[in-house]
Design an enzyme around this catalytic site. Structure first.
Site, short mmCIF file in Angstrom:
data_model
loop_
_atom_site.label_atom_id
_atom_site.label_comp_id
_atom_site.label_asym_id
_atom_site.label_seq_id
_atom_site.Cartn_x
_atom_site.Cartn_y
_atom_site.Cartn_z
N LEU A 269 0.88 -1.12 0.08
CA LEU A 269 0.09 -0.01 0.09
C LEU A 269 0.74 1.30 0.19
CD1 LEU A 269 -2.94 -0.73 2.47
CD2 LEU A 269 -2.64 -1.13 0.10
N ASP B 193 -18.25 12.64 -12.86
CA ASP B 193 -19.02 12.68 -11.66
C ASP B 193 -19.44 14.48 -11.28
OD1 ASP B 193 -21.16 11.67 -10.01
OD2 ASP B 193 -19.93 11.35 -8.43
N LYS C 172 -11.91 12.65 4.17
CA LYS C 172 -12.87 11.87 3.42
C LYS C 172 -12.38 10.19 3.61
CE LYS C 172 -13.87 10.61 -1.25
NZ LYS C 172 -13.48 10.83 -2.89
N VAL D 67 1.62 4.75 -3.10
CA VAL D 67 1.47 6.12 -2.82
C VAL D 67 2.83 6.69 -2.64
CG1 VAL D 67 -0.92 6.11 -1.93
CG2 VAL D 67 1.09 5.77 -0.31
N SER D 68 4.06 6.02 -2.98
CA SER D 68 5.30 6.47 -2.67
C SER D 68 5.63 8.07 -3.55
CB SER D 68 6.45 5.48 -3.18
OG SER D 68 6.46 5.12 -4.46
#
Length: 622
Positions: free
Chosen positions: A314, A454, A363, A318-319
């Site tokens: 994980l 969206d 969020k 996101v490194s």
């Protein structure tokens, strides 16, 4: 006589120097522009040189310009964003360039960068040293009129206007894709920089004039970015202190001692590795005997935890974001939200929380947020909600995205909830322009293009000044003209071609934006209680004759707008734009560039009315 001659010569030299200095003074206040340009904001680039000691890596330069390492390494022809840089190594840094209104009589073209003041900083030193003359201290003073340059607190945020231009301001939009901001050096000539950047001297003169002086910012038009030739830089290991050699006998003794120590360390390493390997295999065997590997064993709260290996995966995902965003701790978030108490819910799974005196929107998401993070680190625009940081909680496999808090909530709440105050047409039109600018940015100025997928009134947030920001990139897709079988989105905003064939393109966002325009005009929701979509109810606008359209529009639009003295031509124009956005054939819908231009024309119509004495309110009482 000799003394008089010497004095006269000195005086003439002094006058010459004054004249010469005046002639060579760079542009100080900035570069003027015309508001409501069709391509403003736009993507531009600054030519920047790595420099010791503080800016020899992409992370520090990215922080200075508020972009990620990847956004610099790709256009700069650097293979790895973590590579060290050599002094004076050439870089292209992306800028979001726009025409900014300073006051009623002055608009300047620049990229709006926020810089946090440190000890010993001054407007002059930061402009000339850290930003390498890409701006001037005089321009910083103009853009920050309320800040006293001699009395700035450490930690204060100051706007530094990095000089840039959009192609439309030059008349070269058909020949050039980008304008590179380059600081003209004393040794430069116009032909030399034209050759260096793959441009031509005449184009440079057309944009900048022929009176370019050293340290002026020159805007170089190019159809594509030139490939920078980069040196190979390796990380330098610390050098051991040099000692004086003893006599030869001691040399031999030292060699033998060194070999003995080395062999001993090798033997110890082999024993350690062997022991660890044996322990690992034994542990795995026991796990298999107990009915499963650790990777399948639930851990932590609710049995939803992740294994060590999964946690590492994980973080690896996101490194690329670690240098750009703050990594919050899960305990910080729990404390800020009283353990994620429902009292702090803003909407859905978004919580309001205060950390270190700053209010954030937090969020909560199921993992994996990698795709959303990858898109968010590519974008930087005033009409997009800013991501401040993130948090990974491996114990329950959750990821939290921490955004700036936007004070006035969603456009949906203002239009459709029972508020005592309603938005004026002036405010609604500015909101439409803000959203259009944000969409134009992600469609035209990100590589590859980003499709939000969206766009709806609940994903449009309003700040303290009632200016709009697009939120929620959870469904966004990088790249377009793709086909998907997984249809997602919100009923009432989804275009027909996406429902029928799964076609993903920027024209999806155009369609959804058209629905938002209908909401702004009518005050009605995108889908009513009977399941009828708003966009299907506007066929009358195409069928009714011109003379009767105004009467029909008066019956169809929001009653609150009828109470205003607003210009019906402005509303009619926006209605025509909305209908053009909703064309069933995606190829015949307007582009966001055209939409921004057309909406700004509507704004000009309204501005003309306000100049004649009708003062449009930001919010009007119901």
């Amino acid at each position: 006589m000799g003394t008089k001659f010497t004095s006269l010569s000195s005086f003439l030299i002094f006058l010459f120097c004054c004249y010469h200095a005046q002639a060579q003074a760079p542009n100080t206040t900035g570069y003027t522009c015309t508001a409501n340009q069709t391509t403003s904001p736009c993507l531009a680039y600054a030519f920047y040189r790595a420099m010791a000691p503080d800016f020899l890596d992409l992370a520090s330069i990215g922080d200075l310009f508020s972009v990620s390492r990847l956004m610099i390494s790709e256009p700069s022809n650097i293979s790895s964003p973590t590579s060290p840089l050599a002094p004076n190594q050439s870089l292209f840094v992306p800028l979001t360039c726009s025409c900014n209104s300073i006051n009623s009589s002055l608009s300047l073209s620049f990229a709006n960068l926020s810089y946090t003041f440190k000890k010993d900083d001054t407007f002059y030193l930061v402009s000339t040293n850290k930003f390498q003359n890409l701006t001037t201290y005089q321009s910083v003073e103009v853009v920050n009129p309320t800040i006293v340059p001699t009395n700035i607190d450490i930690g204060a945020d100051v706007v530094f206007p990095i000089f840039c231009k959009c192609p439309s301001t030059t008349g070269l939009q058909n020949q050039s894709s980008y304008l590179i901001s380059y600081v003209f050096q004393p040794s430069d000539t116009i032909p030399s920089i034209a050759s260096r950047f793959g441009s031509n001297a005449q184009s440079i003169v057309s944009v900048n004039g022929d009176n370019i002086q050293p340290f002026d910012t020159v805007f170089i038009p190019v159809s594509r970015l030139p490939t920078l030739s980069q040196p190979t830089v390796t990380a330098v290991s610390p050098v051991s202190p040099v000692s004086v050699s003893p006599p030869e006998r001691n040399d031999r003794k030292g060699v033998i001692t060194g070999l003995a120590i080395g062999l001993g360390l090798c033997a110890f390493s082999l024993i350690l590795v062997g022991g660890l390997w044996t322990y690992r295999e034994t542990t795995r065997k026991k796990r298999r005997e107990n009915g499963g590997d650790e990777e399948r064993q639930p851990k932590g709260r609710g049995g939803k935890g992740l294994s060590k290996e999964a946690q590492m995966n994980l973080m690896a995902d996101v490194s690329d974001c670690l240098d750009k965003y703050r990594v919050f701790g899960i305990e910080e978030l729990r404390e800020a939200t009283d353990g994620f108490d429902r009292r702090w819910v803003i909407q859905g799974s978004v919580y309001k929380g205060c950390i270190g005196g700053e209010v954030y929107a937090i969020k909560k998401m199921k993992w994996n947020a990698r795709d959303e993070l990858k898109i968010l680190q590519k974008v930087n625009h005033g009409n997009l909600v800013k991501l401040e940081g993130f948090c990974i909680d491996p114990e329950d496999a959750s990821c939290y995205l921490i955004y700036e808090y936007v004070e006035n909530g969603s456009l949906y709440a203002w239009l459709h909830n029972d508020k005592k105050e309603k938005l004026s047409w002036k405010t609604r039109l500015r909101i439409a322009i803000d959203v259009a600018n944000g969409l134009q940015y992600i469609h035209e100025h990100t590589r590859p293009q980003v499709v939000h997928k969206d766009i709806k009134s609940s994903n449009i947030l309003l700040d303290a000044n009632m200016r709009a920001k697009i939120a929620n990139f959870g469904l966004a897709k990088s790249g377009c003209n793709a086909i998907t079988m997984h249809i997602v989105g919100t009923q009432g905003y989804i275009p027909p071609e996406y429902l029928a064939d799964g076609v993903v393109s920027t024209k999806m966002d155009v369609f959804s934006f058209g629905v938002v325009l209908l909401e702004l005009i009518s005050g009605r929701e995108a889908i009513d209680e009977e399941g009828k979509v708003l966009w299907a109810s506007v066929d009358w606008f195409l069928d009714v004759k011109e003379g009767k359209k105004e009467k029909r529009l008066n019956r169809w639009m929001d009653d609150n707008l009828l109470q205003e003295s607003c210009l019906i031509d402005s509303i009619m124009n926006v209605m025509a734009i909305a209908v053009a956005c909703l064309h069933k054939d995606p190829s015949r819908r307007l582009s966001m560039v055209d939409i921004v231009y057309a909406l700004c024309k509507s704004d000009e119509l309204l501005f003309d009315v306000s100049e004649n004495g009708l003062s449009p309110l930001q919010v009007v009482a119901r």
